[in-house]
Design a protein around this motif. Structure first.
Motif, PDB file in Angstrom:
ATOM      1  N   THR A  20       0.995  -1.212  -0.040  1.00 22.90           N
ATOM      2  CA  THR A  20       0.073  -0.007  -0.071  1.00 22.90           C
ATOM      3  C   THR A  20       0.918   1.294   0.008  1.00 22.90           C
ATOM      4  N   ALA A  21       2.283   1.127  -0.348  1.00 23.36           N
ATOM      5  CA  ALA A  21       3.143   2.331   0.024  1.00 23.36           C
ATOM      6  C   ALA A  21       2.719   3.601  -1.021  1.00 23.36           C
ATOM      7  N   ALA A  22       2.718   2.972  -2.353  1.00 24.65           N
ATOM      8  CA  ALA A  22       2.319   4.157  -3.115  1.00 24.65           C
ATOM      9  C   ALA A  22       0.772   4.670  -3.097  1.00 24.65           C
ATOM     10  N   PHE A  23      -0.153   3.929  -2.717  1.00 25.18           N
ATOM     11  CA  PHE A  23      -1.546   3.994  -2.609  1.00 25.18           C
ATOM     12  C   PHE A  23      -1.384   5.148  -1.375  1.00 25.18           C
ATOM     13  N   ARG A  24      -0.927   4.902  -0.299  1.00 27.66           N
ATOM     14  CA  ARG A  24      -0.891   5.771   0.727  1.00 27.66           C
ATOM     15  C   ARG A  24      -0.211   7.144   0.443  1.00 27.66           C
ATOM     16  N   THR A 192      -4.173  -7.916  -6.093  1.00 31.15           N
ATOM     17  CA  THR A 192      -3.234  -7.158  -5.543  1.00 31.15           C
ATOM     18  C   THR A 192      -3.574  -5.799  -5.334  1.00 31.15           C
ATOM     19  N   VAL A 193      -2.879  -4.977  -4.725  1.00 34.60           N
ATOM     20  CA  VAL A 193      -3.094  -3.570  -4.493  1.00 34.60           C
ATOM     21  C   VAL A 193      -2.494  -2.766  -5.682  1.00 34.60           C
ATOM     22  N   PRO A 194      -3.284  -2.002  -6.387  1.00 34.53           N
ATOM     23  CA  PRO A 194      -2.448  -1.123  -7.522  1.00 34.53           C
ATOM     24  C   PRO A 194      -1.378  -0.236  -6.934  1.00 34.53           C
ATOM     25  N   GLY A 197       3.430   0.430 -10.639  1.00 33.85           N
ATOM     26  CA  GLY A 197       3.582  -0.080 -12.029  1.00 33.85           C
ATOM     27  C   GLY A 197       2.451   0.233 -13.115  1.00 33.85           C
ATOM     28  N   SER A 198       1.375   0.694 -12.215  1.00 35.02           N
ATOM     29  CA  SER A 198       0.226   1.123 -13.220  1.00 35.02           C
ATOM     30  C   SER A 198      -0.416   2.244 -12.530  1.00 35.02           C
ATOM     31  N   HIS A 199       0.121   3.553 -13.249  1.00 34.72           N
ATOM     32  CA  HIS A 199      -0.085   4.802 -12.454  1.00 34.72           C
ATOM     33  C   HIS A 199      -1.576   5.220 -12.849  1.00 34.72           C
ATOM     34  N   LEU A 200      -2.316   4.849 -13.886  1.00 36.32           N
ATOM     35  CA  LEU A 200      -3.653   5.195 -13.949  1.00 36.32           C
ATOM     36  C   LEU A 200      -4.567   4.293 -12.967  1.00 36.32           C
ATOM     37  N   ASP A 201      -4.220   3.182 -12.772  1.00 35.27           N
ATOM     38  CA  ASP A 201      -4.927   2.126 -11.905  1.00 35.27           C
ATOM     39  C   ASP A 201      -4.851   2.847 -10.478  1.00 35.27           C
ATOM     40  N   LEU A 202      -3.603   2.895 -10.057  1.00 35.61           N
ATOM     41  CA  LEU A 202      -3.301   3.609  -8.704  1.00 35.61           C
ATOM     42  C   LEU A 202      -4.059   5.082  -8.674  1.00 35.61           C
ATOM     43  N   MET A 203      -3.895   6.056  -9.537  1.00 40.14           N
ATOM     44  CA  MET A 203      -4.758   7.101  -9.178  1.00 40.14           C
ATOM     45  C   MET A 203      -6.170   7.026  -9.184  1.00 40.14           C
TER      46      MET A 203
END
Length: 221
Positions: A20-24, A192-194, A197-203
């Motif tokens: 969750t690092a990128a998500f947080r 998984t948690v986006p 690796g997939s910036h669009l899915d993450l945002m």
């Protein structure tokens, strides 16, 4: 907001922090997070062995031996929240969703306040367990979503992958939520948690999470 974070089967708090690092980071806004580890030791989930070779053991919130199936961990979880809380929200991945959603549903059925103002759920593998049935008969079974339609009113972001073999569970879980309480996104990955690796899915995942958080904050709970 102050979030409690619950990992999946055969993983750990350390792994969930990584997941969750990128998500947080993108969620921002000064949120704080506590990561709580399961108490049952399990083999490390295979998908993590290549990335974390130094880790050999994962954890679970439930005893996975079917002969010892119990919802005692839900009671223990409630006691933990009473002692260590309150928490504004919960972030849960896979098995962690079972623990969080079972307690939320139990409180709804008993007309008690929800333990969380909002929830962010990634990759459900199972939905809530039927706590009432467990109290009556001692058996552990998943609730039927079509028999509990609309009971979940806690603002929730539900996020899953199009390549996740458990994706039908995410579709089924949507029935549990009342109109306007649920915000969903299906990303292009698997169970998984986006991440980066997939910036669009993450945002887009961050955006639906923010909608749930904003709704909870707007309710003044």
């Amino acid at each position: 907001m102050h979030f409690l974070c619950l990992h999946g089967t055969g993983t750990s708090s350390k792994i969930l922090e990584m997941q969750t690092a990128a998500f947080r980071y993108e969620l921002g806004d000064g949120h704080t997070y506590d990561f709580v580890e399961g108490t049952f030791s399990e083999s490390l989930a295979p998908e993590f062995k290549a990335f974390i070779p130094t880790e050999t053991v994962g954890f679970s919130y439930f005893d996975l031996d079917p002969t010892r199936a119990s919802l005692q961990p839900v009671q223990d979880f409630e006691a933990f929240l009473a002692a260590e809380g309150p928490y504004d929200g919960v972030i849960a991945f896979s098995q962690g969703i079972i623990l969080a959603s079972t307690l939320i549903l139990q409180n709804m059925q008993e007309q008690k306040p929800s333990p969380f103002k909002c929830a962010i759920f990634f990759s459900p593998r199972l939905g809530p367990m039927d706590y009432r049935e467990f109290q009556k008969s001692g058996t552990v079974n998943e609730i039927r979503a079509d028999q509990h339609a609309g009971v979940m009113t806690v603002p929730t972001a539900l996020i899953w992958g199009s390549e996740d073999p458990d994706r039908p569970k995410a579709v089924e879980m949507q029935k549990l939520f009342s109109e306007g309480a649920l915000f969903t996104y299906m990303h292009s990955g698997g169970h998984t948690v986006p991440g980066v690796g997939s910036h669009l899915d993450l945002m887009r995942s961050v955006n639906v999470a923010r909608r749930a958080i904003e709704l909870a904050a707007g309710d003044g709970n």
